[in-house]
Scaffold this active site. Sequence first.
Site, short mmCIF file in Angstrom:
data_model
loop_
_atom_site.label_atom_id
_atom_site.label_comp_id
_atom_site.label_asym_id
_atom_site.label_seq_id
_atom_site.Cartn_x
_atom_site.Cartn_y
_atom_site.Cartn_z
N SER A 44 1.01 -1.28 -0.08
CA SER A 44 0.06 0.02 -0.07
C SER A 44 1.05 1.31 0.08
O SER A 44 1.68 1.49 -0.81
CB SER A 44 -0.80 0.02 1.09
OG SER A 44 -1.86 1.02 0.94
N ASP A 70 -7.65 -5.43 -6.75
CA ASP A 70 -7.41 -4.20 -6.09
C ASP A 70 -8.31 -3.37 -6.19
O ASP A 70 -8.31 -2.60 -7.40
CB ASP A 70 -5.84 -3.86 -5.99
CG ASP A 70 -5.61 -2.88 -4.77
OD1 ASP A 70 -6.37 -2.01 -4.34
OD2 ASP A 70 -4.19 -2.53 -4.71
N HIS A 85 -6.77 -5.65 -1.87
CA HIS A 85 -5.60 -4.80 -1.29
C HIS A 85 -4.72 -5.37 -0.29
O HIS A 85 -5.05 -5.50 1.04
CB HIS A 85 -6.30 -3.40 -1.21
CG HIS A 85 -5.09 -2.41 -0.75
ND1 HIS A 85 -4.30 -1.89 -1.70
CD2 HIS A 85 -4.81 -1.65 0.41
CE1 HIS A 85 -3.46 -1.08 -1.31
NE2 HIS A 85 -3.78 -0.73 0.13
#
Length: 514
Positions: A197, A412, A445
């Site tokens: 991230s 994602d 994610h």
Amino acid sequence: MKRSLLASAIFLAGTTTAAQALASSCADLASLELDGLDIGNTEAQPAQTLPPDPMSAMTGSSPRPVEVGTHCLVEGKIDDREGVNGHYGIRFQMRLPDQWNGRFLFQGGGGMDGFIAPAIGSIPSTGSTATPALSRGYAVVSMDGGHNGQGAEFAKDQQARLDLAYAAIGKVADTAKALIRARYEKAPEHSFFMGCSNGGREAMMAAQRFPTEFDGIVAGNPGFHLSRASLTQARDVQTLMSVAPEGGLSRALTQSDLDVVSSEILAQCDTKDGLEDGIVAAQCDFNPEALRGKITDNKLDALLTVMAGPQGKHGEALYSDWPWDPGINSAGWRAWKLGSEQRPAMNLSIGPASLTKLFMTPPQENMPEQPDFNALASNVSSVGGYFDADEVFLSTFAQRGGKLVIFQGLADPVFSANDIARWYTEASAITPDTARLFMVPGMTHCGGGNASFENFDPLTLLENWKETGEAPQMMPASAPSMPDREMPLCAYPTYAEYQGGDMNNASSFACVER
């Protein structure tokens, strides 16, 4: 006059008696006089089981207890100062194992940072069971990015923006390496960075802004184009709210709607990789118009707008389009794009503050009621110029033998897999055999998703690449929801094609060209 940390470490290393005394005790590290550094705690730690990372939801690290050996814990702060709206400085935690393997790992953060995750170096995929770096013998450091707290008010301070963008990486890396020299009387043989991230963005920034400091990088689901992704979050909210009934964003697309979309993706694409198994590993030219009549036209049109990515007044792309993956109906996708009645979408709870305060200049308190997305794109380009890790020129990093492993979930909902694929293609054309990209079917994610093969070990992959010089063509993986099944994740643009035999065995697949 205080010496710098690096200078002090070199001075002491050159004085045999002092160096031996320094290296013999963890507590001795606290007595060093260091410019810009306040060491608040040094404590010898016994072998123990560390609890699960409480910040796993932000960093993507595996939320599991970690067995570690005896080590030295160092906690401190760099560049303590009074800022424009409060007190600032870069807080860090470092763990230096007694049985050191000669390597250093910088652990990335997540979100807008503002917290210190335990410096253990877990693989930043929530489903990974691979051994964390600290347990392998790495010296590991983590940091808060230069501000204490997860809100966005720090972005009113110019230096705090710069520290989070990239400057803190260099400052903490210098500090950590000097502590390593002081503790072990030598420099690390390899210096790696690993994160997911925003931690993945920091990882890519490490290769781009500090090419002589790191020689191995793992970047997971990287927010490398974060300023434009933040813009996209606002555009998605606006689009989906236009079809949301009373009750808010979470009802714009029901779970039934997303199940229908996922089923249609599987109907068109599942067998393209040679096996009908609920996984879309191969590239598929999905025709979303087949959904018309299966969900209402206004919902489909809104979804098509979201998946196409935000566009300007003249049709120009303001961010990226998105791949159609069956993981669109998973909890991780909904959590970001839609939310639930119990918890608002993260595009609402996190997105607006990062866009208005962090990426807009000057910082704004609220989004405009009628946002002009062309104007917003122009505004965020200033901060994006130093915050986005989108540089493709990696000649120094490559010349020094630097290697970059990237993994990206195809489902994602925050950072588009198509966007990182474009970056990778452009960067690889300039410096071939420096990076490898691995797309993870079904993964959202930093882990999660439907039938997601998120149990993998990119750190070992990176170690082997550095040791052998042979670029990896695949990364072994398994799915937590299917514990008996294995499948390779293939280096982009190849994908895992079923060749026959036991579908649960990775040897039944081959990496083939798209």
